[in-house]
Design a protein around this motif. Structure first.
Motif, PDB file in Angstrom:
ATOM      1  N   LEU A 184       0.847  -1.186   0.000  1.00 35.53           N
ATOM      2  CA  LEU A 184       0.000   0.000   0.000  1.00 35.53           C
ATOM      3  C   LEU A 184       0.886   1.241   0.000  1.00 35.53           C
ATOM      4  O   LEU A 184       1.940   1.267   0.638  1.00 35.53           O
ATOM      5  N   PRO A 185       0.480   2.283  -0.707  1.00 39.32           N
ATOM      6  CA  PRO A 185       1.256   3.524  -0.661  1.00 39.32           C
ATOM      7  C   PRO A 185       1.148   4.170   0.712  1.00 39.32           C
ATOM      8  O   PRO A 185       0.209   3.912   1.469  1.00 39.32           O
ATOM      9  N   THR A 186       2.126   5.013   1.028  1.00 37.42           N
ATOM     10  CA  THR A 186       2.161   5.716   2.299  1.00 37.42           C
ATOM     11  C   THR A 186       2.355   7.208   2.027  1.00 37.42           C
ATOM     12  O   THR A 186       2.528   7.632   0.878  1.00 37.42           O
ATOM     13  N   PHE A 187       2.373   7.997   3.092  1.00 36.22           N
ATOM     14  CA  PHE A 187       2.618   9.420   2.898  1.00 36.22           C
ATOM     15  C   PHE A 187       3.999   9.660   2.310  1.00 36.22           C
ATOM     16  O   PHE A 187       4.196  10.643   1.580  1.00 36.22           O
ATOM     17  N   ALA A 188       4.959   8.798   2.599  1.00 37.70           N
ATOM     18  CA  ALA A 188       6.298   8.945   2.014  1.00 37.70           C
ATOM     19  C   ALA A 188       6.216   8.912   0.488  1.00 37.70           C
ATOM     20  O   ALA A 188       6.954   9.629  -0.198  1.00 37.70           O
ATOM     21  N   ASP A 189       5.311   8.104  -0.062  1.00 38.63           N
ATOM     22  CA  ASP A 189       5.128   8.059  -1.514  1.00 38.63           C
ATOM     23  C   ASP A 189       4.525   9.368  -2.027  1.00 38.63           C
ATOM     24  O   ASP A 189       4.859   9.835  -3.120  1.00 38.63           O
ATOM     25  N   VAL A 190       3.624   9.955  -1.252  1.00 45.12           N
ATOM     26  CA  VAL A 190       3.053  11.247  -1.623  1.00 45.12           C
ATOM     27  C   VAL A 190       4.139  12.312  -1.646  1.00 45.12           C
ATOM     28  O   VAL A 190       4.220  13.134  -2.564  1.00 45.12           O
ATOM     29  N   ALA A 191       4.993  12.293  -0.625  1.00 38.80           N
ATOM     30  CA  ALA A 191       6.092  13.267  -0.560  1.00 38.80           C
ATOM     31  C   ALA A 191       7.049  13.096  -1.736  1.00 38.80           C
ATOM     32  O   ALA A 191       7.499  14.086  -2.340  1.00 38.80           O
ATOM     33  N   THR A 192       7.341  11.859  -2.104  1.00 46.67           N
ATOM     34  CA  THR A 192       8.201  11.602  -3.260  1.00 46.67           C
ATOM     35  C   THR A 192       7.538  12.101  -4.537  1.00 46.67           C
ATOM     36  O   THR A 192       8.193  12.700  -5.400  1.00 46.67           O
ATOM     37  N   ALA A 193       6.245  11.877  -4.653  1.00 46.18           N
ATOM     38  CA  ALA A 193       5.508  12.333  -5.836  1.00 46.18           C
ATOM     39  C   ALA A 193       5.546  13.853  -5.947  1.00 46.18           C
ATOM     40  O   ALA A 193       5.680  14.402  -7.052  1.00 46.18           O
ATOM     41  N   ARG A 194       5.439  14.550  -4.822  1.00 47.17           N
ATOM     42  CA  ARG A 194       5.500  16.020  -4.856  1.00 47.17           C
ATOM     43  C   ARG A 194       6.810  16.492  -5.459  1.00 47.17           C
ATOM     44  O   ARG A 194       6.841  17.429  -6.267  1.00 47.17           O
ATOM     45  N   GLU A 195       7.897  15.852  -5.058  1.00 52.81           N
ATOM     46  CA  GLU A 195       9.204  16.231  -5.597  1.00 52.81           C
ATOM     47  C   GLU A 195       9.300  15.880  -7.081  1.00 52.81           C
ATOM     48  O   GLU A 195       9.834  16.645  -7.882  1.00 52.81           O
ATOM     49  N   ARG A 196       8.765  14.724  -7.446  1.00 57.03           N
ATOM     50  CA  ARG A 196       8.902  14.226  -8.814  1.00 57.03           C
ATOM     51  C   ARG A 196       8.140  15.097  -9.814  1.00 57.03           C
ATOM     52  O   ARG A 196       8.601  15.328 -10.928  1.00 57.03           O
ATOM     53  N   ILE A 197       6.950  15.571  -9.438  1.00 60.88           N
ATOM     54  CA  ILE A 197       6.122  16.306 -10.402  1.00 60.88           C
ATOM     55  C   ILE A 197       6.225  17.820 -10.228  1.00 60.88           C
ATOM     56  O   ILE A 197       5.569  18.576 -10.954  1.00 60.88           O
ATOM     57  N   ALA A 198       7.050  18.274  -9.278  1.00 57.81           N
ATOM     58  CA  ALA A 198       7.207  19.717  -9.059  1.00 57.81           C
ATOM     59  C   ALA A 198       7.698  20.398 -10.334  1.00 57.81           C
ATOM     60  O   ALA A 198       8.635  19.932 -10.976  1.00 57.81           O
ATOM     61  N   GLY A 199       7.041  21.486 -10.687  1.00 55.31           N
ATOM     62  CA  GLY A 199       7.417  22.230 -11.880  1.00 55.31           C
ATOM     63  C   GLY A 199       6.809  21.674 -13.151  1.00 55.31           C
ATOM     64  O   GLY A 199       6.963  22.260 -14.227  1.00 55.31           O
TER      65      GLY A 199
END
Length: 346
Positions: A30-45
């Motif tokens: 299952l995804p966790t908040f850590a995955d959300v945080a990684t996604a924020r960095e990945r799609i930033a900009g």
């Protein structure tokens, strides 16, 4: 590598089976908040940081302080771009060369098509024959190959799996996918970053990707926040599932909320929703039209019916909000002009 999303490349290419099932619910955690945080960095900009708007009229109408997270202003017109960009970015090189497969009534289709174009990844999309014409046109306009099917007589998941297997494509489903859920959760994460902790977060519910991702974000960034999913009245499989404690499947619902016409929650989305979502409510189509009119007249925004689900729950009192600080995710704005005019004229 195309302009846009970064990606992870494994030491060696996966097998065909792994490519077709990459990131799916099968055999994944299952995804966790850590995955959300990684996604924020990945799609930033790449994904827009959409505005959070308020309305004194809406506050007076509900007795609450509402914060509208305007994903109708996201690239491709909906929150779905977040998850699509994150999922495409995470693909290994071999899968990127082969291409991706998705199925969607419109917003996920457009999001995958646009994210794929940015990253130079071939995309094939399975869409219902009665999907809004503007969503089909936009998906093709982004360069995707569109295949149509009858949503009332054909199983889209089975069809998509067959095409993906036959063509060696990576299947990226619209909600039951770890990277999709994590990407969708970035919308709520941005909302909390701007507003601080909230009392209630209202989120539209179809297959549960946005709701599950939002619940992960809320658990970490606003632990006291009540997370509430909102479904169309005609399609309450999520409400039934939460009440029963297991996934309930229903027939394809009929509602103007075309982005929420799912028949069941996913293997990944359901356990997150079960454990982290406080309740699920429903609203009738008439309430969606009323909310569309509010957004058009008071906030000068075009919002599609599905995008109005969360706001309609506050406006109708399906979720009592008086005296509360409330986040409302406005999930999308992709509605064809003819339908939009007809809805507002009724």
């Amino acid at each position: 590598m195309g302009a846009g999303c970064s990606r992870a490349v494994p030491d060696e290419a996966p097998t065909m089976t792994a490519i077709v099932n990459a990131g799916s619910s099968s055999g994944t955690r299952l995804p966790t908040f850590a995955d959300v945080a990684t996604a924020r960095e990945r799609i930033a900009g790449i994904a827009h940081r959409t505005p959070v708007l308020t309305s004194r009229f809406a506050d007076a109408r509900t007795g609450a302080t509402l914060h509208f997270k305007c994903e109708n202003l996201q690239r491709a017109g909906a929150f779905k771009f977040r998850g699509a960009c994150n999922a495409i970015a995470a693909l290994p090189e071999d899968a990127r060369r082969r291409g991706v497969m998705a199925y969607s009534s419109g917003n996920h289709a457009q999001a995958i098509a646009l994210a794929s174009r940015i990253e130079n990844v071939p995309a094939t999309i399975l869409m219902p024959a009665d999907a809004p014409a503007m969503k089909v046109a936009a998906t093709r306009g982004y360069g995707a190959d569109v295949i149509t099917y009858d949503r009332y007589s054909e199983d889209r998941e089975a069809l998509a799996n067959t095409v993906a297997t036959d063509r060696g494509l990576t299947l990226i489903p619209p909600y039951d996918h770890r990277d999709i859920i994590a990407g969708q959760g970035t919308a709520a994460a941005e909302l909390f970053a701007e507003t601080g902790p909230l009392d209630i977060l209202l989120v539209c519910l179809g297959g549960g990707g946005l709701l599950a991702g939002s619940a992960l974000a809320a658990s970490e960034l606003s632990p006291g926040c009540r997370v509430i999913g909102v479904e169309p009245e005609a399609g309450d499989d999520g409400r039934q599932s939460l009440a029963k404690g297991e996934v309930v499947r229903i027939d394809v619902p009929r509602s103007i909320a075309d982005g929420a016409l799912t028949t069941h929650l996913g293997d990944l989305t359901f356990p997150i929703i079960r454990d982290r979502v406080d309740s699920i409510v429903t609203v009738p189509d008439a309430a969606l039209v009323d909310a569309m009119r509010f957004f058009a007249e008071r906030m000068k925004m075009v919002v599609e019916p599905t995008g109005c689900l969360a706001a309609a729950a506050a406006f109708t009192g399906a979720v009592p909000c008086e005296g509360q600080r409330v986040g409302v995710i406005v999930s999308g704005g992709n509605v064809d002009v003819a339908s939009y005019a007809r809805f507002l004229a009724d």
